[in-house]
Structures are given as structure tokens and as C-alpha cells.
Design a protein around this motif. Structure first.
Motif, PDB file in Angstrom:
ATOM      1  N   LEU A  98       0.835  -1.197   0.000  1.00  0.00           N
ATOM      2  CA  LEU A  98       0.000   0.000   0.000  1.00  0.00           C
ATOM      3  C   LEU A  98       0.875   1.255   0.000  1.00  0.00           C
ATOM      4  O   LEU A  98       0.642   2.197  -0.774  1.00  0.00           O
ATOM      5  N   ILE A  99       1.904   1.265   0.834  1.00  0.00           N
ATOM      6  CA  ILE A  99       2.835   2.400   0.873  1.00  0.00           C
ATOM      7  C   ILE A  99       3.532   2.569  -0.474  1.00  0.00           C
ATOM      8  O   ILE A  99       3.672   3.678  -0.989  1.00  0.00           O
ATOM      9  N   LEU A 100       3.929   1.464  -1.083  1.00  0.00           N
ATOM     10  CA  LEU A 100       4.586   1.499  -2.386  1.00  0.00           C
ATOM     11  C   LEU A 100       3.665   2.069  -3.462  1.00  0.00           C
ATOM     12  O   LEU A 100       4.072   2.902  -4.276  1.00  0.00           O
ATOM     13  N   VAL A 101       2.407   1.650  -3.457  1.00  0.00           N
ATOM     14  CA  VAL A 101       1.429   2.146  -4.433  1.00  0.00           C
ATOM     15  C   VAL A 101       1.202   3.650  -4.235  1.00  0.00           C
ATOM     16  O   VAL A 101       1.174   4.424  -5.198  1.00  0.00           O
ATOM     17  N   VAL A 102       1.051   4.097  -2.992  1.00  0.00           N
ATOM     18  CA  VAL A 102       0.840   5.520  -2.705  1.00  0.00           C
ATOM     19  C   VAL A 102       2.041   6.343  -3.136  1.00  0.00           C
ATOM     20  O   VAL A 102       1.904   7.388  -3.781  1.00  0.00           O
ATOM     21  N   THR A 127       4.338   5.550  -5.386  1.00  0.00           N
ATOM     22  CA  THR A 127       4.428   5.527  -6.853  1.00  0.00           C
ATOM     23  C   THR A 127       3.438   6.507  -7.465  1.00  0.00           C
ATOM     24  O   THR A 127       3.770   7.243  -8.397  1.00  0.00           O
ATOM     25  N   THR A 128       2.221   6.534  -6.941  1.00  0.00           N
ATOM     26  CA  THR A 128       1.200   7.459  -7.440  1.00  0.00           C
ATOM     27  C   THR A 128       1.638   8.907  -7.234  1.00  0.00           C
ATOM     28  O   THR A 128       1.503   9.740  -8.147  1.00  0.00           O
ATOM     29  N   LEU A 129       2.182   9.198  -6.058  1.00  0.00           N
ATOM     30  CA  LEU A 129       2.662  10.561  -5.793  1.00  0.00           C
ATOM     31  C   LEU A 129       3.803  10.953  -6.725  1.00  0.00           C
ATOM     32  O   LEU A 129       3.841  12.073  -7.241  1.00  0.00           O
ATOM     33  N   SER A 183       4.375  14.275 -13.589  1.00  0.00           N
ATOM     34  CA  SER A 183       3.445  14.782 -14.604  1.00  0.00           C
ATOM     35  C   SER A 183       3.328  16.298 -14.523  1.00  0.00           C
ATOM     36  O   SER A 183       3.339  16.985 -15.549  1.00  0.00           O
ATOM     37  N   LYS A 184       3.217  16.825 -13.306  1.00  0.00           N
ATOM     38  CA  LYS A 184       3.125  18.280 -13.137  1.00  0.00           C
ATOM     39  C   LYS A 184       4.405  18.954 -13.601  1.00  0.00           C
ATOM     40  O   LYS A 184       4.368  20.029 -14.211  1.00  0.00           O
TER      41      LYS A 184
END
Length: 198
Positions: A14-18, A20-22, A28-29
Motif C-alpha cells: 500500500l505504501i509502495l502504491v501511494v 508511486t502514485t505521488l 506529470s506536473k
């Protein structure tokens, strides 16, 4: 006896997914910001290119009108066109300097110097034209003939490239391309013209 369930692996996933998303969102920004910056720089170059073309055309037309055996009204129009060429002279110097810098690898100051000297010489000579009563003198005729031909050469060089109007074109212009060679040809025409004015 019951085995205790370990939540370590699911929590780490879960921490890895969060994370990676961040990271993807921040990256992207950053890409969007860089793309906007590149677009703005390209847009500024396109505007400078258009103004450089206007500078060359007004200078050529104004010199032709003053040079001709013109009526007082035509001479005034020629002087007005020469005056109108004064406004786009600053963006003209900017884009000529940028093209020289990109081609030669010089610093901005080194690329700016010969263009600035040529533009100053041109301005100095043009300010002396027609500031007296009576007809244009033979020396003024020679200066105007040189300016007309040199500015026409500049305009011809700049007509080799059509500045973009859309964001993708602006980004492409910022990256370089055909406009650099066209502007370098215009810079050479300006420097040749200034050399003949001495």
C-alpha cells in the motif's frame, strides 16, 4: 493454535502504491510545467521573428521612398516608415542574438556585440538622413541605397521561414530548426549593410 496474520506485506504494498502514485503525479506536473515554459519561449521567439520581418520590410520600404525623387508627402511617409522600424529593432536584435548564440555556442554577450554594433551604426546613419531643408544629398542617397538593399536582403532571408501559430509549433521553434539559419542569414545581411555604411 491459530497463526497470527502478518500485515507487513500488505502495508508495504500500500505504501509502495501511494508513493508511486505521488511520484507519477509530481513528475506529470513537472512535465506540464516544462512544456508550458517551452511553449512560452517558442511563442516569444515567433513574435520576435515576426517583428524582425516587420523591421526589415519597413526599413526597406522607407529607404526606397526617401531615395526616390519623392514628393514631400512621400518623403514624410518614408520617414514615418523608418520611425516605425525603430520599435521592432529591439526584438530584432534579440532574435538575431539568439540565433547567433545557438549556432556559434557563444555567450549572449559575445553573440550580442556584433549585432548591436551593426544596429547602432545603422541607427546613427539613418538619424542623419533628411534632417535638413532641400533634397536628399548624394551621400544620403548612397546610404539609403545601401539600407534599401540590405534591408531587402534581410526580409528575403526571413521569408524563408514561416513562424508557427500553435503550441506544438512554438515548442518546435524553441527546440531550433530552420528559423535559426534564416535569422543568421538576416544577421549577415544586417552586418554587411552596416559595414557598407562606414
Amino acid at each position: 493454535m491459530e497463526k497470527k496474520r502478518s500485515y507487513t506485506v500488505p502495508v508495504l504494498l500500500l505504501i509502495l502504491v501511494v508513493l508511486t502514485t505521488l511520484i507519477v503525479m509530481v513528475y506529470s506536473k513537472l512535465l506540464v510545467a516544462q512544456q508550458q515554459q517551452t511553449t512560452e519561449k517558442g511563442k516569444r521567439l515567433a513574435e520576435q521573428y515576426i517583428l524582425a520581418n516587420a523591421f526589415a520590410e519597413r526599413l526597406s520600404e522607407g529607404a526606397a521612398l526617401l531615395r526616390a525623387d519623392a514628393t514631400e508627402a512621400q518623403r514624410l511617409r518614408g520617414k514615418r516608415l523608418m520611425g516605425e522600424a525603430d520599435y521592432p529593432s529591439v526584438p530584432t536584435v534579440a532574435i538575431l542574438t539568439e540565433a547567433a548564440r545557438r549556432t556559434s555556442g557563444q555567450s549572449n554577450e559575445e553573440a550580442f556585440k556584433p549585432i548591436s554594433v551593426a544596429m547602432s551604426k545603422l541607427s546613427e546613419k539613418l538619424n542623419e538622413i533628411g534632417e535638413h531643408d532641400g533634397a536628399i544629398t548624394a551621400e544620403e542617397q548612397r546610404v539609403l541605397a545601401t539600407v534599401h538593399a540590405g534591408a531587402a536582403d534581410m526580409a528575403e532571408a526571413l521569408h524563408k521561414f514561416r513562424p508557427p501559430t500553435g503550441d506544438a509549433g512554438f515548442r518546435q521553434m524553441q527546440a531550433g530548426g530552420e528559423w535559426v539559419a534564416a535569422v543568421n542569414d538576416a544577421a549577415k545581411a544586417l552586418q554587411d549593410m552596416a559595414a557598407k555604411l562606414k
